[in-house]
Design a protein around this motif. Structure first.
Motif, PDB file in Angstrom:
ATOM      1  N   TRP A  68      -1.334   4.129   2.447  1.00 32.33           N
ATOM      2  CA  TRP A  68      -1.327   4.767   1.132  1.00 32.33           C
ATOM      3  C   TRP A  68      -1.026   6.261   1.270  1.00 32.33           C
ATOM      4  O   TRP A  68      -0.229   6.817   0.518  1.00 32.33           O
ATOM      5  CB  TRP A  68      -2.680   4.556   0.458  1.00 32.33           C
ATOM      6  CG  TRP A  68      -2.724   5.022  -0.963  1.00 32.33           C
ATOM      7  CD1 TRP A  68      -2.313   4.334  -2.072  1.00 32.33           C
ATOM      8  CD2 TRP A  68      -3.203   6.287  -1.435  1.00 32.33           C
ATOM      9  NE1 TRP A  68      -2.513   5.096  -3.205  1.00 32.33           N
ATOM     10  CE2 TRP A  68      -3.056   6.296  -2.849  1.00 32.33           C
ATOM     11  CE3 TRP A  68      -3.748   7.414  -0.813  1.00 32.33           C
ATOM     12  CZ2 TRP A  68      -3.433   7.380  -3.640  1.00 32.33           C
ATOM     13  CZ3 TRP A  68      -4.125   8.505  -1.591  1.00 32.33           C
ATOM     14  CH2 TRP A  68      -3.965   8.478  -2.983  1.00 32.33           C
ATOM     15  N   GLY A  71       1.100   4.252  -3.054  1.00 33.58           N
ATOM     16  CA  GLY A  71       1.011   5.693  -2.863  1.00 33.58           C
ATOM     17  C   GLY A  71       2.218   6.429  -3.412  1.00 33.58           C
ATOM     18  O   GLY A  71       2.096   7.506  -4.015  1.00 33.58           O
ATOM     19  N   ASP A  96       0.826  -1.207   0.000  1.00 25.33           N
ATOM     20  CA  ASP A  96       0.000   0.000   0.000  1.00 25.33           C
ATOM     21  C   ASP A  96       0.865   1.262   0.000  1.00 25.33           C
ATOM     22  O   ASP A  96       0.563   2.239  -0.689  1.00 25.33           O
ATOM     23  CB  ASP A  96      -0.915   0.006   1.224  1.00 25.33           C
ATOM     24  CG  ASP A  96      -1.970  -1.086   1.174  1.00 25.33           C
ATOM     25  OD1 ASP A  96      -2.234  -1.601   0.071  1.00 25.33           O
ATOM     26  OD2 ASP A  96      -2.522  -1.425   2.238  1.00 25.33           O
TER      27      ASP A  96
END
Length: 344
Positions: free
Chosen positions: A305, A92, A88
């Protein structure tokens, strides 16, 4: 014949010289055209770009970095790819860096300080424009490599207020304290802490657990269970079985990661132990599936994220020599109370 032409033909790689020959322009014109130099005549830009497209030319980032003293790479060091948490974070980072013209040069450290040092040495050979590293704890040798590299560096997952350091994350310790307080508020008094992997952030969560129970006068060091094995559902199930067998009066187990807690829920089901009536179970990180378990898992939602996005944005500012308003950004956490700790 130039050395570049010989290299291109022997390796099969299309070179700038190949594109220049096909376009009928100079090598430097091709280079400037593909970099978006507005001083090049539009007609020449069109010829160069069309020739590059036709030949399938792909610029060599390392050569470009050497020629211009700039790089389109950002080095990033993460502990694991098998943990959804870091996937995650990477998502991002990528979603932020790619539109800005940068690619991530990733290294997986496996929580090994020596491996992290060797990976960083290899990454620095590519002359990255910036660096993203996980956490704050590392060997002195790696710290020296980062300092000597002279490139911007942002730390992920933890925060620190210290001159010259940049970080984006949240307080692992405060998040664990909040979960432990929730278990106390739900009436639990014999709360075990089950941890695996034992990386720095896991140990910070353990300290938050201790802080809360010590303040309540209920801390019992014999209720801490630590296993250095990698975190997994299998390990969590085994830890649950061990805890309830050795300490049957435990009324809550706070697992340091959701995969462990998910394993604990499955073990409870196999053993016929009712959750949360007999023992409450809590996790950390809100990993996929935790909300769908029966009972659903109480956990700490962490902004993975968002950490990747904000850290990459901060690094872009530093690489562009732009001012950074906050050198340390705490994105916080969220306590998600679900069925595994709620007595009906």
């Amino acid at each position: 014949m130039s050395s570049n032409k010989r290299q291109g033909r022997s390796s099969g790689r299309v070179t700038l010289d190949d594109v220049a020959l096909a376009a009928g322009v100079s090598r430097i014109t091709v280079s400037r055209s593909l970099r978006g130099d507005r001083k090049v005549a539009p007609e020449l830009v069109e010829r160069a770009t069309q020739a590059a497209k036709r030949l399938g030319y792909v610029p060599d980032p390392a050569a470009r970095a050497l020629a211009s003293s700039k790089s389109s790479h950002v080095a990033i060091l993460i502990p694991l790819l098998s943990n959804q948490l870091f996937v995650d974070v990477l998502e991002g980072v990528q979603r932020t860096l790619v539109p800005a013209g940068y690619q991530a040069l990733m290294g997986v450290t496996h929580y090994d300080a020596a491996e992290e040092e060797q990976l960083l040495k290899g990454q620095l050979l590519h002359r990255p424009a910036g660096l993203l590293v996980t956490g704050l704890e590392r060997s002195d040798a790696t710290r020296q490599l980062i300092a000597a590299a002279g490139i911007p560096c942002v730390h992920l997952m933890e925060t620190v207020v210290q001159e010259g350091l940049y970080s984006v994350g949240f307080s692992q310790r405060e998040a664990a304290r909040a979960m432990t307080q929730h278990l106390l508020d739900s009436g639990r008094r014999r709360i075990a802490f089950a941890a695996a992997q034992l990386d720095p952030r896991t140990l910070q969560r353990a300290q938050g657990y201790r802080d809360c129970l010590q303040a309540a006068g209920l801390y019992d060091p014999t209720l801490e269970w630590q296993n250095p094995a990698p975190s997994s559902m299998k390990v969590g199930g085994a830890m649950f079985e061990q805890i309830v067998s050795v300490r049957p009066r435990v009324d809550a187990i706070f697992f340091c990661n959701d995969d462990l807690a998910q394993g604990g829920l499955l073990a409870a089901l196999r053993m016929g132990i009712k959750v949360p009536r007999q023992v409450a179970i809590a996790g950390f990180n809100d990993l996929p599936g935790s909300a769908e378990f029966v009972p659903s898992l109480t956990t700490i939602k962490t902004p993975r994220w968002e950490i990747g996005v904000r850290a990459a944005q901060m690094l872009l500012q530093l690489m562009r020599a732009e001012p950074v308003a906050e050198a340390s950004i705490d994105l916080g956490f969220e306590l998600l109370v679900r069925q595994s700790t709620q007595l009906v």
